[in-house]
Design a protein around this motif. Structure first.
Motif, PDB file in Angstrom:
ATOM      1  N   ARG A   1      30.278   1.654  28.485  1.00  0.00           N
ATOM      2  CA  ARG A   1      31.056   2.898  28.657  1.00  0.00           C
ATOM      3  C   ARG A   1      30.474   4.013  27.793  1.00  0.00           C
ATOM      4  NH1 ARG A   1      34.511  -1.270  29.479  1.00  0.00           N
ATOM      5  NH2 ARG A   1      36.137  -1.046  31.048  1.00  0.00           N
ATOM      6  N   SER A   2      30.799   5.247  28.183  1.00  0.00           N
ATOM      7  CA  SER A   2      30.446   6.393  27.339  1.00  0.00           C
ATOM      8  C   SER A   2      31.424   7.535  27.584  1.00  0.00           C
ATOM      9  CB  SER A   2      29.023   6.871  27.648  1.00  0.00           C
ATOM     10  OG  SER A   2      28.770   8.072  26.943  1.00  0.00           O
ATOM     11  N   PHE A   3      31.685   8.302  26.508  1.00  0.00           N
ATOM     12  CA  PHE A   3      32.462   9.539  26.667  1.00  0.00           C
ATOM     13  C   PHE A   3      31.612  10.625  27.315  1.00  0.00           C
ATOM     14  CE2 PHE A   3      35.471   8.027  23.307  1.00  0.00           C
ATOM     15  CZ  PHE A   3      36.614   8.157  24.082  1.00  0.00           C
ATOM     16  N   GLY A   4      30.288  10.434  27.287  1.00  0.00           N
ATOM     17  CA  GLY A   4      29.396  11.414  27.903  1.00  0.00           C
ATOM     18  C   GLY A   4      29.457  11.317  29.417  1.00  0.00           C
ATOM     19  N   GLU A   5      28.926  12.330  30.063  1.00  0.00           N
ATOM     20  CA  GLU A   5      28.807  12.293  31.519  1.00  0.00           C
ATOM     21  C   GLU A   5      27.595  11.427  31.864  1.00  0.00           C
ATOM     22  OE1 GLU A   5      30.756  14.467  34.043  1.00  0.00           O
ATOM     23  OE2 GLU A   5      31.984  13.779  32.392  1.00  0.00           O
ATOM     24  N   PRO A   6      27.541  10.844  33.067  1.00  0.00           N
ATOM     25  CA  PRO A   6      26.374  10.024  33.416  1.00  0.00           C
ATOM     26  C   PRO A   6      25.093  10.845  33.321  1.00  0.00           C
ATOM     27  CG  PRO A   6      27.926  10.189  35.257  1.00  0.00           C
ATOM     28  CD  PRO A   6      28.510  10.958  34.129  1.00  0.00           C
TER      29      PRO A   6
ATOM     30  N   SER B   1      31.417   7.778  31.830  1.00  0.00           N
ATOM     31  CA  SER B   1      30.530   6.818  32.466  1.00  0.00           C
ATOM     32  C   SER B   1      30.962   5.396  32.114  1.00  0.00           C
ATOM     33  CB  SER B   1      29.101   7.151  32.015  1.00  0.00           C
ATOM     34  OG  SER B   1      28.336   6.000  31.871  1.00  0.00           O
ATOM     35  N   VAL B   2      31.117   4.589  33.148  1.00  0.00           N
ATOM     36  CA  VAL B   2      31.352   3.144  32.981  1.00  0.00           C
ATOM     37  C   VAL B   2      30.332   2.488  33.906  1.00  0.00           C
ATOM     38  CG1 VAL B   2      32.975   1.229  33.171  1.00  0.00           C
ATOM     39  CG2 VAL B   2      33.833   3.510  32.589  1.00  0.00           C
TER      40      VAL B   2
ATOM     41  N   GLN C   1      22.212  10.516  34.971  1.00  0.00           N
ATOM     42  CA  GLN C   1      21.787  10.923  36.312  1.00  0.00           C
ATOM     43  C   GLN C   1      22.924  10.529  37.250  1.00  0.00           C
ATOM     44  OE1 GLN C   1      18.913   8.880  34.999  1.00  0.00           O
ATOM     45  NE2 GLN C   1      19.690   6.870  35.442  1.00  0.00           N
ATOM     46  N   PRO C   2      22.965  11.120  38.469  1.00  0.00           N
ATOM     47  CA  PRO C   2      24.024  10.717  39.395  1.00  0.00           C
ATOM     48  C   PRO C   2      23.962   9.200  39.564  1.00  0.00           C
ATOM     49  CG  PRO C   2      22.568  12.391  40.345  1.00  0.00           C
ATOM     50  CD  PRO C   2      22.017  12.051  39.000  1.00  0.00           C
ATOM     51  N   ALA C   3      24.818   8.499  38.821  1.00  0.00           N
ATOM     52  CA  ALA C   3      24.667   7.045  38.753  1.00  0.00           C
ATOM     53  C   ALA C   3      25.467   6.370  39.859  1.00  0.00           C
ATOM     54  CB  ALA C   3      25.130   6.557  37.383  1.00  0.00           C
ATOM     55  N   THR C   4      24.768   5.604  40.655  1.00  0.00           N
ATOM     56  CA  THR C   4      25.460   4.887  41.724  1.00  0.00           C
ATOM     57  C   THR C   4      26.321   3.775  41.123  1.00  0.00           C
ATOM     58  OG1 THR C   4      23.488   3.565  41.889  1.00  0.00           O
ATOM     59  CG2 THR C   4      23.769   5.283  43.551  1.00  0.00           C
ATOM     60  N   ARG C   5      25.958   3.364  39.897  1.00  0.00           N
ATOM     61  CA  ARG C   5      26.681   2.233  39.318  1.00  0.00           C
ATOM     62  C   ARG C   5      27.778   2.697  38.379  1.00  0.00           C
ATOM     63  NH1 ARG C   5      20.862   0.098  37.830  1.00  0.00           N
ATOM     64  NH2 ARG C   5      21.123   1.996  36.641  1.00  0.00           N
ATOM     65  N   ASN C   6      28.078   3.979  38.402  1.00  0.00           N
ATOM     66  CA  ASN C   6      29.133   4.483  37.529  1.00  0.00           C
ATOM     67  C   ASN C   6      30.493   4.282  38.189  1.00  0.00           C
ATOM     68  OD1 ASN C   6      30.689   5.750  35.645  1.00  0.00           O
ATOM     69  ND2 ASN C   6      30.087   7.820  36.226  1.00  0.00           N
ATOM     70  N   VAL C   7      31.331   3.422  37.549  1.00  0.00           N
ATOM     71  CA  VAL C   7      32.647   3.135  38.127  1.00  0.00           C
ATOM     72  C   VAL C   7      33.752   3.747  37.256  1.00  0.00           C
ATOM     73  CG1 VAL C   7      31.875   1.057  39.342  1.00  0.00           C
ATOM     74  CG2 VAL C   7      32.748   0.853  37.002  1.00  0.00           C
ATOM     75  N   ALA C   8      33.425   4.852  36.547  1.00  0.00           N
ATOM     76  CA  ALA C   8      34.408   5.470  35.639  1.00  0.00           C
ATOM     77  C   ALA C   8      35.722   5.780  36.361  1.00  0.00           C
ATOM     78  CB  ALA C   8      33.828   6.731  35.023  1.00  0.00           C
TER      79      ALA C   8
END
Ligand SMILES: C[S@@+](CC[C@H](N)C(=O)[O-])C[C@H]1O[C@@H](n2cnc3c(N)ncnc32)[C@H](O)[C@@H]1O
Length: 300
Positions: free
Chosen positions: A266-271, A290-291, A273-280
């Motif tokens: 996880r991160s408090f930052g934004e992804p 970002s998760v 790159q446009p992350a396909t694996r980001n399930v935030a």
């Protein structure tokens, strides 16, 4: 410690949010990470690695896994042990800060009865309409933006922790809240209740023992047998850490991972790159930019 080892250090070792050289503190009385993400990502059984923090993730994962939970802050680790032994939760620095924020909410028209009514909705469209009509007031927006401004946060947090935050963090956090209310009915979201009211569900007893270790995650994994873990969840330990620490930790994860072991980060930052694996969006705790759920063996 050599200069190289020092460069690969993390500010979390101080066990404080501020820069004072003083005793480590209990930072987290609870965790704000939706463990349903890990439950979906980790195949049942097997050995998994997590960050101990307040113990909630370790407790939940112990339902179906053998769990090793590591924390670099001895105060936090001792607290996680008490929770695994069944003791009641205590208040950490994070809860004190959130409690302060909540104490100001009546100024924005957020009275407890109204917040409770909001938390009772079991339909996302209906709760969103209520949110816009009664809670997303201009006073609320102005208050959040002020509290989460760089000037506001600097009073509490050391600069490494702030460096990861996107500009206009108040507006970003409000958008993350709205994203959650758009997708997850409040009535079945314990994290919404925890954030808005400070009410937490009672902890359950672990189904099997959790191995708790006071260590830096990278150090621990570098010494663990290669290919020994079926899954990893690293909280947001890379927020605030230098890039050389990131490289070191992810290399240690790759070495300690069994084939196809998932990694949740996880991160408090934004992804980046446009992350396909980001399930935030799926994380009902609503805080995260970002998760990422990735294959630990190929993470970089
Ligand atoms: C990263 S913080 C974030 C807390 C989290 N957002 C939550 O909801 O609980 C969680 C814990 O990670 C621990 N930690 C941070 N960096 C670590 C590292 N490199 N190795 C082990 N533990 C670490 C901290 O001491 C803290 O107790």
């Amino acid at each position: 410690m050599t200069a190289q080892a020092q460069a690969a250090e993390t500010p979390w070792r101080r066990g404080r949010f501020d820069t004072r050289v003083a005793a480590q503190r209990l930072l987290f009385g609870h965790m704000y990470e939706d463990v349903a993400i890990e439950a979906r990502a980790f195949p049942p059984g097997g050995q998994v690695f997590c960050i101990a923090s307040a113990g909630d993730t370790a407790l939940a994962l112990a339902e179906h896994h053998r769990v090793v939970a590591v924390d670099i802050n001895p105060v936090q680790l001792a607290y996680a042990q008490t929770r695994l032994d069944g003791a009641a939760a205590r208040t950490g620095t994070a809860e004190r800060l959130m409690g302060f924020g909540r104490s100001l909410l009546p100024l924005a028209g957020w009275h407890r009865a109204r917040v409770k009514e909001f938390l009772g909705f079991d339909s996302a469209p209906a709760q969103l309409a209520f949110w816009h009509a009664h809670l997303d007031t201009w006073r609320f927006r102005a208050g959040v933006d002020l509290l989460l401004s760089v000037t506001g946060l600097r009073r509490v947090y050391a600069s490494p922790f702030l460096s990861v935050l996107p500009p206009h963090f108040g507006a970003v956090m409000r958008a993350r809240m709205e994203r959650c209310f758009t997708h997850h009915p409040n009535a079945t979201n314990p994290y919404a209740r925890a954030l808005l009211l400070g009410d937490f569900p009672p902890a359950r007893a672990p189904r099997q023992a959790v191995e708790l270790v006071c260590a830096d995650a990278a150090e621990y994994l570098e010494a663990a047998p290669a290919g020994s873990f079926d899954g990893f969840t690293l909280s947001n330990v890379l927020d605030g850490a230098p890039s050389v620490y990131r490289t070191r930790l992810l290399a240690a994860v790759r070495r300690a991972a069994k084939p196809a072991a998932p990694l949740v980060l996880r991160s408090f930052g934004e992804p980046l790159q446009p992350a396909t694996r980001n399930v935030a969006r799926d994380d009902r705790s609503m805080l995260w930019g970002s998760v990422e759920v990735t294959d630990a063996a190929s993470t970089a």
